[in-house]
Scaffold this active site. Structure first.
Site, mmCIF file in Angstrom:
data_model
loop_
_atom_site.group_PDB
_atom_site.id
_atom_site.type_symbol
_atom_site.label_atom_id
_atom_site.label_comp_id
_atom_site.label_asym_id
_atom_site.label_seq_id
_atom_site.Cartn_x
_atom_site.Cartn_y
_atom_site.Cartn_z
ATOM 1 N N CYS A 266 0.815 -1.222 0.000
ATOM 2 C CA CYS A 266 0.000 0.000 0.000
ATOM 3 C C CYS A 266 0.847 1.270 0.000
ATOM 4 C CB CYS A 266 -0.939 0.001 1.199
ATOM 5 S SG CYS A 266 -1.980 -1.459 1.209
ATOM 6 N N HIS B 53 -3.532 6.652 2.107
ATOM 7 C CA HIS B 53 -3.896 5.398 1.450
ATOM 8 C C HIS B 53 -5.281 5.004 1.952
ATOM 9 C CE1 HIS B 53 -4.281 1.254 0.503
ATOM 10 N NE2 HIS B 53 -4.089 0.860 1.735
ATOM 11 N N ASN C 218 -10.161 -0.900 -0.899
ATOM 12 C CA ASN C 218 -8.718 -0.712 -0.734
ATOM 13 C C ASN C 218 -8.025 -1.207 -2.001
ATOM 14 O OD1 ASN C 218 -6.000 -1.072 -0.138
ATOM 15 N ND2 ASN C 218 -6.362 -1.821 1.940
#
Ligand code: COA
Length: 330
Positions: free
Chosen positions: A113, A257, A287
């Protein structure tokens, strides 16, 4: 020393949209649980025929169009991904060929990420030293292809989405640009968020036992990840502020993020700001790992949330663990 500046951004998500309730055909879950725990309402998934490079190509073309450059002007391609088309070579290498580029350097980064900010940091260093003039940094993921869709994997299965975002970085000729980047990692806790196979740690790289044990799907210790994320996000954002003699009040937008809406809320609270300062679009995309920050930055620009001269901070936390931040004067 030169400074680098983002001159173009673009993103792309695949056409297939899955609402939370659509996931119930594979696992025991509910729209209520997913929304309450993560803020996610829907996510986009690639089709069988699409891969990470297909998404990257569309996002890259949009970023080049905004920057007003031809592909031939790019002299380095960096792609952040944990869901490449092939184990090797990298997606950056494929992109170069599809875009018809000359023999410029290309490589992939596997920093999960945090991958996009790691890529931005690398691009920034190359531009600052004068080695490269125009670098394309892409975050791209087609991770719906490896998530565990059974109830066993539901904690992660409901979180992930596919997508891609790209940035063009060029030498800055004024005061705007990337002010600083900070990258960190802590390998000791890597098994709290990882995917064991395929890999060379076992007798062979992939076998029936691997598949039977489900270790070719990602695994997450959600509570530990949550705790660490809530600690590291503010830490690395404050590092960016201190490095540039800025305070949180100087920041127009923090683009974290998009891991989980609750994580972003906790980060906002620790920073002492409202959610109007912390960008969120997780409800639409879930995500998307390395793609989440460039997608969010692109959308924030499209929505007019960032104007010339504004200070923004990008921040990430993810598998590894890895975490990172970038301070930018737009
Ligand atoms: N649908 C329904 N129930 C689910 C579920 C799902 N998709 N996933 C897990 N559950 C169940 C669990 O089995 C557990 O049931 P039990 O109490 O009977 O054992 C219950 O929900 C609570 O699970 P728990 O893990 O305590 O939930 P949580 O409040 O910690 O939320 C996460 C889980 C994953 C949302 C949360 O830990 C999280 O956000 N972690 C960080 C995730 C992240 O950001 N990852 C990427 C990092 S970049």
């Amino acid at each position: 020393m030169y400074r680098s500046k983002i001159t173009g951004m673009g993103f792309h998500v695949p056409d297939i949209v899955l609402q939370n309730n659509d996931l119930k055909q594979w696992m025991d879950t509910s729209d209520k649980w997913i929304q309450e725990r993560s803020g996610i309402k829907e996510r986009h998934w690639v089709s069988e025929k699409e891969a990470a490079s297909d998404l990257a190509l569309v996002a890259s073309k949009k970023a080049m169009a905004m920057a007003g450059i031809e592909a031939s002007e790019i002299d380095l391609i960096v792609v952040a991904t944990i869901s490449p088309d092939y184990f090797f070579p990298g997606v950056a290498n494929q992109l170069q060929s599809i875009l018809g580029l000359r023999t410029v350097g290309t490589f992939d980064i596997k920093a999960a990420c945090s991958g996009f900010i790691y890529g931005l940091s690398i691009a920034d260093q190359f531009i600052r030293t004068g080695q490269h003039k125009t670098v394309m940094v892409v975050g791209t993921e087609a991770q719906s292809k490896f998530i565990d869709l059974s109830t066993r994997g539901r904690d992660m299965g409901v979180l992930f989405g596919d997508g891609s975002g790209a940035a063009i970085l060029r030498r800055s000729d004024d005061e705007s640009g990337v002010l600083s980047t900070h990258i960190h990692s802590e390998g000791a806790d890597m098994k709290n968020l990882w995917m064991e196979a395929p890999g060379t740690s076992g007798k062979n790289w992939m076998n029936q036992k691997t598949i039977d044990n489900g270790v070719h799907h990602p695994f997450m210790n959600g509570r530990e990840v949550f705790k660490n994320a809530v600690r590291r996000f503010p830490e690395v954002i404050n590092e960016a502020l201190e490095a540039n003699n800025l305070s949180i009040g100087d920041i127009k937008l923090v683009i974290p993020h998009q891991a989980n809406y609750r994580i972003s809320q906790a980060v906002a609270k620790r920073l002492g700001v409202g959610m109007d300062v912390v960008y969120s679009n997780i409800h639409k995309y879930g995500n998307t790992t390395a793609a989440s920050i460039p997608i969010a930055l692109s959308e924030a620009l499209d929505e007019g949330r960032i104007e010339r001269g504004d200070h923004i901070i990008l921040a990430a936390f993810g598998a590894g663990y890895t975490w990172a931040s970038a301070a930018i004067r737009w």
